[in-house]
Design an enzyme around this catalytic site. Structure first.
Site, PDB file in Angstrom:
ATOM      1  N   LYS A 291       0.693  -1.091  -0.015  1.00 50.39           N
ATOM      2  CA  LYS A 291       0.128  -0.023   0.095  1.00 50.39           C
ATOM      3  C   LYS A 291       0.949   1.159   0.000  1.00 50.39           C
ATOM      4  O   LYS A 291       0.500   2.413  -0.363  1.00 50.39           O
ATOM      5  CB  LYS A 291      -1.039   0.095   1.037  1.00 50.39           C
ATOM      6  CG  LYS A 291      -1.976  -1.125   1.217  1.00 50.39           C
ATOM      7  CD  LYS A 291      -3.032  -0.890   0.094  1.00 50.39           C
ATOM      8  CE  LYS A 291      -4.285  -1.701   0.131  1.00 50.39           C
ATOM      9  NZ  LYS A 291      -5.101  -1.681  -0.877  1.00 50.39           N
ATOM     10  N   GLU A 313      -9.584   5.886   3.122  1.00 48.90           N
ATOM     11  CA  GLU A 313     -10.560   5.117   3.694  1.00 48.90           C
ATOM     12  C   GLU A 313      -9.667   3.870   3.980  1.00 48.90           C
ATOM     13  O   GLU A 313      -8.820   3.526   3.328  1.00 48.90           O
ATOM     14  CB  GLU A 313     -11.695   4.876   2.869  1.00 48.90           C
ATOM     15  CG  GLU A 313     -11.446   3.591   1.561  1.00 48.90           C
ATOM     16  CD  GLU A 313     -10.581   4.096   0.692  1.00 48.90           C
ATOM     17  OE1 GLU A 313     -10.532   5.235   0.338  1.00 48.90           O
ATOM     18  OE2 GLU A 313      -9.701   3.297   0.162  1.00 48.90           O
ATOM     19  N   SER A 580       1.847  -9.773  -0.818  1.00 39.20           N
ATOM     20  CA  SER A 580       1.588  -8.129  -0.619  1.00 39.20           C
ATOM     21  C   SER A 580       1.777  -7.676   0.739  1.00 39.20           C
ATOM     22  O   SER A 580       1.694  -6.362   0.873  1.00 39.20           O
ATOM     23  CB  SER A 580      -0.076  -8.174  -1.001  1.00 39.20           C
ATOM     24  OG  SER A 580      -0.931  -8.794  -0.077  1.00 39.20           O
TER      25      SER A 580
END
Lengths: 600, 268
Positions: A291, A313, A580
């Site tokens: 991210k 969010e 990830s």
């Protein structure tokens, strides 16, 4: 991707052939007395057949304004192309997006400036239809000024690749060069034309000018937000061509995020499964998940746009932490919306965000999870749109977010592609990644898009089983619909009400998915499969013991599919799996779920 | 002439602004909504907007969001809402505008909705999360079936967008008074007059103002500058606060009567 417009279609048959050849847009000529002119009824028939499959552009030349509006409405087109000496006021008064044709000469930049809202089509200064071509580099100043530029005039399969490389236009337009006889399109020449354009541009230049990947994507937001997404789209169009931006980002990636992340050969897992397993270690990026790639990129964009307040969010909290981190790094104010249910499940990440200086809003509406956090973020954005940058965490949302986030996450696949070629001397057979909104998967997939020998597998949250009604498998069992600004597969009932999703992983329990994944699903470029909570939990333990790597619950879904899939792959097949994120955030939840099982 | 055009023309000829009110269909249940519509019309509402409840209404503030959830808890569907319109048409001629979100429209079918809305007697449609350049198919279907597609202009709309939206909007142009979502606000924005004037300059279609108008005083203020005043959340909260159906109808009726008096006496 440079779009291809095939102009001067005169029949439904030709229109279908143009689409089959791969055209993105079609031109319908309503200029009376010209060779390819058609009447409104014919235009309407062609247009109706192409609805949702191509951008339909109606061509006029110095027609009365009301007539243009009437014909465009009756024919049902998407864009109006003005080919004559129509004034800027005339163009602005039309209730349609306008494509203004201007001659490609030294005054083009000034002429285009008089039509600030229109897309520009640069045509041969000697007039269309000459088939002679022109100095296509004349388009560059306009392209660099951030305008959406189409080029036309003398383009055919033979010279279009060079023109695209010279001008990097938004779209190319051809008509007579693609015909076997006047007014009759030649399928082979159309196919060759499209192929030449595709070969000259990288695959990840999609979506089209309105933000569509095939029928998916778009911009479904209240009017209040439209100028903001338009501004962001224009900013990104300019920045993604700006070497200075990419240089700055590259330095941030190296020094702050810790890129490139390793491509790690998982020897014991490979031994056990009989395939060569390579793990792309996004868990080793700063903050422990992919991210951060997107958060740093978008925070830099926010800074360049002069926005001081950033909202985000988050579901599992990884995007919230990444956003809070990037905002701390660049001195921006950060507020994060998180479902109340998720603040409980991911209390540690809430604390990390607060430690980083962000304000966390626990969202109590609806299902109190990610989808409601996104609803609240959109409401906040609508309220504070002038001062606030909305940092969306996945390849979802209104155009340009799906494209913007993909472009920023593509660094995963770019690195992995170079790394696997260096290590194995060839491309992998299979890519595997988990899909919630789909950003880590798209980041891995996008740079391999043109490598048709590479299979792409996206793994969704099967929750308690796709038949249970408690899961997050939008692509496996969802249906197309509009949620959070774009058209994509969603979990919904027959009335169009959105379901609550469920997963052991707070990062995957989202009832929608990025529109490009929907496009990949329908085109067959990628396949999508569900993995249950139980399978993911097993894989979580398995990888921890096999490789000494505790994966995030999200990544554990991909690991579970790897274990299942390996048996069906050829021995020694090469698999690249995107790990990830790391599992620290899920350790407490795992402890609760595993309980006694580990005490042996 | 469409009922919306007639109602707005009538208000214009009486030299006053029109009063447009919003209720969520199915909140608290559909039979209450059916009872409310003629009552609100009798109390002075010139046009009534009927909200189609949606699970994820990103344009709504908490009042309407919660009222949608109540309606959905009773599984209120678009087909039922169209049945309701058909029933109401036997007793009332008040113009009815359906207002909702795209995903419900898509699930029903754009073409089919335009046809059925028209057949049931609905006059207009607002889809809150669709900018004017999207879903040309829906606009076309509405035009074909005589359903007026009302479009919204926001304070953030550029001059170019304002021109295009105003040109494409039918019935009236819905002027969103503030950046943000629906809901009562203590004060109206200071630049509202300029916003309305900006739209008025580019169209002869009536301009009606909504979002944040919640008291008779505010309604009167808006009535002095616009062709219509739209009140939603304030009315919905009256209905929601009432202990039973009779008092909900009574309370809604008296509030709309107050609003109507304010609107009618706003211009000297």
């Amino acid at each position: 991707m440079t779009l291809v417009k095939i102009c001067g279609l005169t029949s439904l048959d030709d229109a279908e052939l143009a689409l089959a050849a791969g055209a993105d847009a079609v031109g319908l000529n309503f200029v009376p007395g010209t060779p390819r002119a058609i009447d409104v009824a014919n235009g309407r028939a062609i247009s109706a057949a192409l609805a949702g499959r191509a951008v339909r552009i109606a061509v006029f030349r110095d027609a009365p304004r009301d007539e243009v509006e009437r014909i465009a409405r009756e024919a049902g087109v998407d864009v109006v192309q003005l080919h004559g000496s129509e004034s800027p006021e005339y163009a602005a008064s039309l209730p349609f997006p306008v494509l203004k044709v201007i001659p490609a000469d030294s005054r083009a930049l000034d002429t285009a400036a008089r039509y600030p809202e229109a897309d520009i089509l640069l045509d041969s200064p000697s007039g269309g239809g000459s088939g002679s071509g022109w100095n296509f580099a004349l388009a560059l100043p306009l392209v660099e000024a951030g305008r959406r530029v189409w080029i036309a005039g003398g383009l055919g399969p033979e010279n279009v690749a060079d023109a695209v490389k010279l001008a990097s236009p938004y779209g190319v337009d051809a008509s007579s060069a693609l015909e076997s006889a006047p007014g009759r399109k030649d399928p082979a020449r159309m196919r060759a034309f499209v192929a030449a354009v595709r070969a000259a541009t990288p695959a990840r230049e999609r979506p089209d000018l309105r933000g569509y990947f095939g029928r998916f994507g778009g911009r479904y937001v209240p009017e209040t937000l439209v100028p903001a997404v338009e501004e962001l789209a224009a900013t990104w169009e300019a920045l993604r061509r700006d070497p200075a931006f990419w240089n700055e980002l590259a330095e941030e990636r190296r020094a702050y995020i810790g890129r490139p992340t390793p491509l790690y050969f998982a020897a014991r897992a490979s031994q056990e499964l009989g395939v060569r397993v390579w793990l792309k270690r996004e868990d080793l990026a700063h903050t422990g998940a992919h991210k951060i790639n997107n958060a740093v990129g978008q925070a830099l964009i926010a800074k360049r746009m002069g926005k001081r307040r950033v909202i985000a969010e988050t579901g599992a909290g990884q995007h919230g932490v990444a956003a809070a981190t990037a905002c701390a790094r660049y001195g921006l104010d950060c507020e994060v919306f998180m479902g109340e249910e998720d603040t409980r499940r991911q209390a540690l990440n809430v604390f990390r965000m607060e430690l980083l200086g962000a304000k966390v809003h626990a969202v109590t509406s609806g299902s109190r999870t990610l989808k409601d956090a996104m609803n609240e973020a959109l409401r906040d954005w609508a309220t504070n749109v002038r001062s606030t940058y909305y940092l969306i965490g996945s390849v979802a949302g209104p155009h340009p977010y799906p494209m913007l986030v993909r472009d920023l996450q593509a660094v995963i696949g770019e690195e992995a592609r170079a790394q696997i070629l260096a290590e194995e001397g060839r491309l992998p057979d299979v890519l595997i990644a988990c899909v919630g909104g789909g950003s880590n998967a798209m980041g891995l997939f996008a740079p391999f898009h043109g490598d048709t020998s590479v299979r792409m597998i996206g793994v969704e949250a099967g929750g308690e089983g796709v038949g249970s009604g408690r899961h997050g498998a939008s692509l496996t069992v969802g249906t197309p619909g509009a949620l959070h600004g774009s058209y994509s597969y969603v979990l919904q009932d027959d009335e169009g009400q959105i379901f609550e999703a469920h997963s052991i992983s707070a990062g995957l329990d989202y009832p929608g998915v990025g529109p490009e994944h929907s496009f990949f699903k329908d085109s067959g470029r990628a396949e999508y499969v569900p993995v249950t909570d139980a399978e993911a939990l097993d894989a979580f333990v398995w990888l921890s013991r096999m490789e000494g790597i505790i994966p995030a619950f999200e990544s554990a879904h991909a690991i579970a599919e790897l274990r299942r899939r390996a048996a069906r792959l050829e021995r020694g097949a090469i698999v690249v799996l995107n790990l990830s994120g790391r599992g620290d955030k899920d350790a407490m939840e795992a402890k609760r779920l595993l309980g006694e099982r580990l005490a042996r | 002439m469409n009922r919306i055009d007639q109602a707005l023309a009538r208000a214009r000829s009486e030299k006053r602004a029109a009063l447009i009110v919003f209720v969520t269909a199915g909140d608290p249940d559909l039979s209450t909504t059916a009872e409310l519509i003629p009552e609100l019309a009798a109390a002075g509402a010139d046009v009534i907007e009927l909200g189609i409840p949606h699970s994820d209404p990103i344009g709504e503030g908490p009042t309407i969001q919660v009222s949608s959830q109540r309606a959905l808890a009773r599984r209120t569907s678009l087909s039922q809402i169209l049945d309701l319109v058909r029933r109401v048409r036997t007793v009332s001629d008040v113009p009815l505008v359906l207002m909702g979100y795209l995903n419900n429209v898509l699930a029903y079918g754009e073409e089919r909705l335009a046809r059925d809305a028209s057949a049931s007697g609905a006059d207009g449609l607002i889809v809150a999360d669709v900018p004017f350049e999207e879903t040309a198919a829906l606009s076309r279907a509405c035009a074909e079936h005589g359903v007026q597609r009302v479009l919204l202009v926001a304070p953030t709309s550029t001059p170019e967008r304002t021109v295009r939206i105003a040109a494409a909007s039918r019935g009236f142009v819905y002027c969103v008074s503030v950046t943000g979502v629906t809901g009562a606000r203590r004060e109206l924005p200071a630049d509202l007059e300029q916003l309305v004037a900006r739209i008025r300059r580019v169209t002869t279609t009536p301009v009606c103002v909504g979002f944040g108008v919640s008291t008779p005083e505010q309604a009167a203020q808006v009535a002095r500058l616009a062709d219509g005043v739209i009140v939603g959340s304030a009315l919905v909260s009256r209905i929601d606060a009432a202990p039973d159906r009779d008092s909900a109808v009574r309370s809604a009726r008296s509030f709309v009567a107050e609003l109507s008096r304010a609107v009618r006496s706003a211009r000297p």
